[in-house]
Design an enzyme around this catalytic site. Structure first.
Site, PDB file in Angstrom:
ATOM      1  N   TYR A  39      67.260  60.448  26.308  1.00 52.76           N
ATOM      2  CA  TYR A  39      67.918  60.312  27.695  1.00 52.76           C
ATOM      3  C   TYR A  39      68.951  62.014  27.220  1.00 52.76           C
ATOM      4  CZ  TYR A  39      69.497  55.637  25.893  1.00 52.76           C
ATOM      5  OH  TYR A  39      69.927  54.590  25.730  1.00 52.76           O
ATOM      6  N   GLU A  40      69.723  62.359  28.492  1.00 57.67           N
ATOM      7  CA  GLU A  40      69.606  63.666  28.729  1.00 57.67           C
ATOM      8  C   GLU A  40      70.056  64.216  27.609  1.00 57.67           C
ATOM      9  OE1 GLU A  40      72.119  62.627  32.433  1.00 57.67           O
ATOM     10  OE2 GLU A  40      73.962  62.807  31.083  1.00 57.67           O
ATOM     11  N   SER A  41      70.582  63.470  26.603  1.00 60.38           N
ATOM     12  CA  SER A  41      71.149  64.700  25.943  1.00 60.38           C
ATOM     13  C   SER A  41      70.391  65.297  25.050  1.00 60.38           C
ATOM     14  CB  SER A  41      72.193  63.836  24.594  1.00 60.38           C
ATOM     15  OG  SER A  41      71.153  62.698  24.433  1.00 60.38           O
ATOM     16  N   GLY A  42      69.660  65.014  25.035  1.00 60.25           N
ATOM     17  CA  GLY A  42      68.163  65.109  24.269  1.00 60.25           C
ATOM     18  C   GLY A  42      67.672  64.484  23.564  1.00 60.25           C
TER      19      GLY A  42
END
Lengths: 284, 258
Positions: free
Chosen positions: B60-63
Site C-alpha cells: 500500500y502507498e502508505s508504506g
C-alpha cells in the site's frame, strides 16, 4: 525539556500570517489539534502544504486561514469530496485559493530535497501528463551521466512543519511508530517545527521506529487524542463516523460556519472540543 | 458439499461490484507484487491472496509492505496494515525504492475519465482554471502508471467516464497509441486490462486501442457501445465473462465483511 510548551503558545509564537505551513501525517497521526489551534487563533493568508489535504485542511480552508495550497490528493478518504476545498477552488469562497498540484511521489521527493538542503530533487515521473503544464515547480532535465530525461521538482522548505507523534521523552525528543508517512522529511525540511504528542514518557516505548531529536524541534506540546478523528497507533482508532458526518457538516456554508464557531472558536482548546464531541455522542 | 463442488457452482445472485472485484482478482498471478489502493483493488488483491494466489504480495502507498490483513481495510492507513506487514517504510521510500526502482509487478488504477488508449483523468472535469467539477487530483497514480510492470484499471463504463478526449491527462496509459507510450521513455507496459460493469477491455497489440474482449453475463455489445464516448472496437471473437463461482463469492464476502 526547554522545548516543551502548550499548543496555544506554540502556535502563537511560531505561526505568522502569510507563512508556508505543512501539517503532515499520512492517514495516521494527522495533527488535528494543531490545525484547530491555527483556526482558533485566526491565522490568515497561509500557504498550506500537505500531500493529502483531507478533513483537517477542509476545516482550515473553510475557516479562512488559507490563500494557497500545495498538495497531491484532496478528498475525504472513503467518503467523497471536500466541500470547503472545492468551493474555494470553484468560486473563491471564503477566499480564492491558489493551488499547486503534484503527485504523491513528487511531493515526497520535494520534501526529501528540502530536508537534504538541496534546491531540487529528481525522479522518474509526470511523463505524458498535463500536470507539468500547470505546475511551475516541475521541469524536465537530462541525466548528466546517461542522458535519460528525468523530472526535476523544486525543494519544499515550509516556514513551519507540524506533526503529531505518540511520545516525547523527558528531554523533549520525539518518537513515533506505525505508518510514518512523510513526517520526518516535512519536519527536517521546515525552518521551524511543532510536534504534538500523546504523552511524555521517561523512556520511549520499544515500538518507536522514528526519533526526532529535541534540538530540531521548536516546540513540543502534549495533546492527548491530538490526532482525532484520525488515529494514533497504540492509543486510539480512527473515528470513521466523524469522517462520514463531516460530509454533511461541510456541504453547507452556514452549517459549516456554525460548527467552526461552536467546536473551535468558542472552545478553549482541543480538550474542550473533545469533551463537547464526547457529550454530544453520549446524547445520541 | 466439498470445496471442489462449491468451486464449480456458478453463482447467480451477485452485485456488479462483486463481479468487477472477482475479475480483478482473477487477473492477478500467484507471486505478483501488487500496489493497491482502497476500494475494489484492495478487496480484489486480498481476495486473490485468499483464493488462487496465496503468495501475492500486497503493498500500500502508505508504506506497508507484504501486509496480510484479515479483512480488506477501510483506509490505506489502516492500523492493521502496519501490524501485519513484513516492513513499514516511509512514503518517500515506498515511491522511490519500491515503485520507481521497478519492484512492483501490477498497479491498480481508477479514474473519473478514461480515453481509448487508457489515459486517465482524476483532476478536473471542465477547464482547469474554471473547473465544472474539481476532483481529488493525482495521488500516486502518475508514477504507479509508469513504475509498475503493468496496470489494471477498474472503472464503471458510461459516456461520462469513457470519453473521446480527456479534460485533463493526470496519468498516462498507452499515450497516443501505436507504441507512443514506450517512446516517452517510461518503464512498464501500461494498462493490460480495463474491467468495467459491462465487460473486459484489453489494448490492441498493434494500435494499443482498448478493445472489448468479453461481456459479462446478460450484457450486450449494444450496451457497451452506447456506454462508450468513441466508436468502440469489438473483438471478432467476443467471449462471455465467467460468472463468479460460489467459492469466489463466499471468499469475497468474507474478505469484505466488516
Amino acid at each position: 525539556m526547554k522545548n516543551i510548551t502548550t499548543l496555544t503558545d506554540a502556535i502563537a509564537e511560531h505561526i505568522h500570517d502569510g507563512d508556508t505551513v505543512a501539517l503532515e501525517g499520512f492517514t495516521h497521526l494527522i495533527p488535528f489539534a494543531a490545525g484547530h489551534e491555527i483556526i482558533r487563533q485566526q491565522r490568515r493568508d497561509l500557504r498550506l502544504v500537505r500531500m493529502t489535504p483531507d478533513v483537517i485542511y477542509d476545516q482550515m480552508i473553510g475557516a479562512g486561514c488559507a490563500r494557497g495550497l500545495i498538495f497531491s490528493w484532496g478528498g475525504n478518504p472513503g467518503v467523497g469530496s471536500l466541500h470547503r476545498f472545492r468551493e474555494a477552488v470553484d468560486v473563491g469562497y471564503p477566499h480564492p485559493l491558489a493551488i499547486e498540484e503534484h503527485s504523491h511521489a513528487g511531493m515526497s521527493v520535494r520534501y526529501t530535497a528540502g530536508a537534504s538542503g538541496l534546491p531540487f530533487g529528481t525522479m522518474r515521473g509526470y511523463l505524458g501528463t498535463d500536470i507539468t503544464k500547470h505546475t511551475a515547480t516541475i521541469r524536465t532535465i537530462e541525466c548528466p551521466f546517461t542522458g535519460e530525461p528525468l523530472a526535476a521538482v523544486a525543494a519544499l522548505n515550509p516556514d513551519v512543519g507540524i506533526i503529531h507523534a505518540q511520545q516525547a521523552d523527558k528531554d523533549g525528543n520525539v518518537g513515533f511508530w506505525g505508518i510514518q508517512g512523510v513526517q520526518k522529511e516535512a519536519i527536517l525540511a521546515s525552518t521551524r517545527a511543532i510536534v504534538t504528542v500523546e504523552e511524555v514518557v521517561d523512556s520511549f516505548d520499544s515500538r518507536v521506529r522514528v526519533v526526532l531529536p529535541s534540538w530540531v524541534l521548536s516546540a513540543v506540546a502534549v495533546v492527548p487524542r491530538g490526532a482525532h478523528p484520525s488515529y494514533t497507533h497504540g492509543y486510539y482508532d480512527r473515528d470513521n463516523a466523524y469522517y462520514r458526518a463531516w460530509d454533511e457538516i461541510s456541504r453547507d456554508r452556514a452549517t459549516f460556519a456554525d460548527w467552526v464557531r461552536t467546536h473551535i472558536l468558542e472552545t478553549r482548546d482541543f480538550a474542550d472540543h473533545l469533551a463537547m464531541l464526547d457529550s454530544s455522542m453520549a446524547q445520541v | 458439499m466439498t470445496a471442489e463442488a462449491i468451486n464449480t457452482t456458478t453463482a447467480t445472485d451477485y452485485t456488479t461490484d462483486e463481479m468487477m472485484t472477482i475479475i480483478a482478482s482473477r487477473d492477478l498471478n500467484n507471486g505478483d507484487v501488487v500496489f493497491v489502493g482502497i476500494g475494489i483493488p484492495s478487496t480484489a488483491a486480498n481476495l486473490a491472496r485468499r483464493t488462487h494466489a496465496p503468495d501475492v504480495v500486497l503493498i500500500y502507498e502508505s508504506g506497508t509492505i507484504d501486509t496480510k490483513p484479515t479483512r480488506a481495510p477501510l483506509s490505506i492507513g489502516d492500523g492493521e496494515l502496519a501490524e501485519t506487514a513484513v516492513a513499514v517504510v516511509s512514503v518517500p521510500e515506498i515511491f522511490a525504492y519500491w515503485l520507481q526502482a521497478g519492484r512492483i509487478d501490477v498497479g491498480f488504477l481508477g479514474a473519473a475519465q478514461l480515453d481509448r488508449h487508457g489515459n486517465l483523468n482524476t483532476t478536473v472535469i471542465g477547464d482547469y482554471d474554471h473547473p465544472r467539477v474539481r476532483l481529488p487530483g493525482a495521488g500516486g497514480a502518475p508514477e504507479i502508471a509508469i513504475g509498475a510492470g503493468r496496470t489494471s484499471i477498474v472503472l464503471r463504463q458510461s459516456t461520462r467516464t469513457f470519453v473521446d478526449k480527456l479534460d485533463y491527462v493526470t496519468t498516462v496509459g498507452h499515450h497516443h497509441g501505436s507504441g507512443s507510450r514506450a517512446a516517452l521513455g517510461v518503464r512498464g507496459s501500461g494498462p493490460s486490462i480495463v474491467i468495467t460493469d459491462i465487460g473486459i477491455l484489453r489494448p490492441d497489440p498493434v494500435t494499443d486501442e482498448l478493445t472489448l474482449m468479453s461481456l459479462h453475463p446478460g450484457r450486450t455489445v449494444e450496451e457497451a457501445i452506447a456506454a462508450t464516448g468513441w466508436p468502440l472496437k469489438v473483438a471478432s471473437e467476443l467471449t462471455t465473462t465467467q460468472a463468479p463461482s460460489e467459492l469466489e463469492l463466499t471468499a469475497l464476502r468474507e474478505v469484505s465483511a466488516r
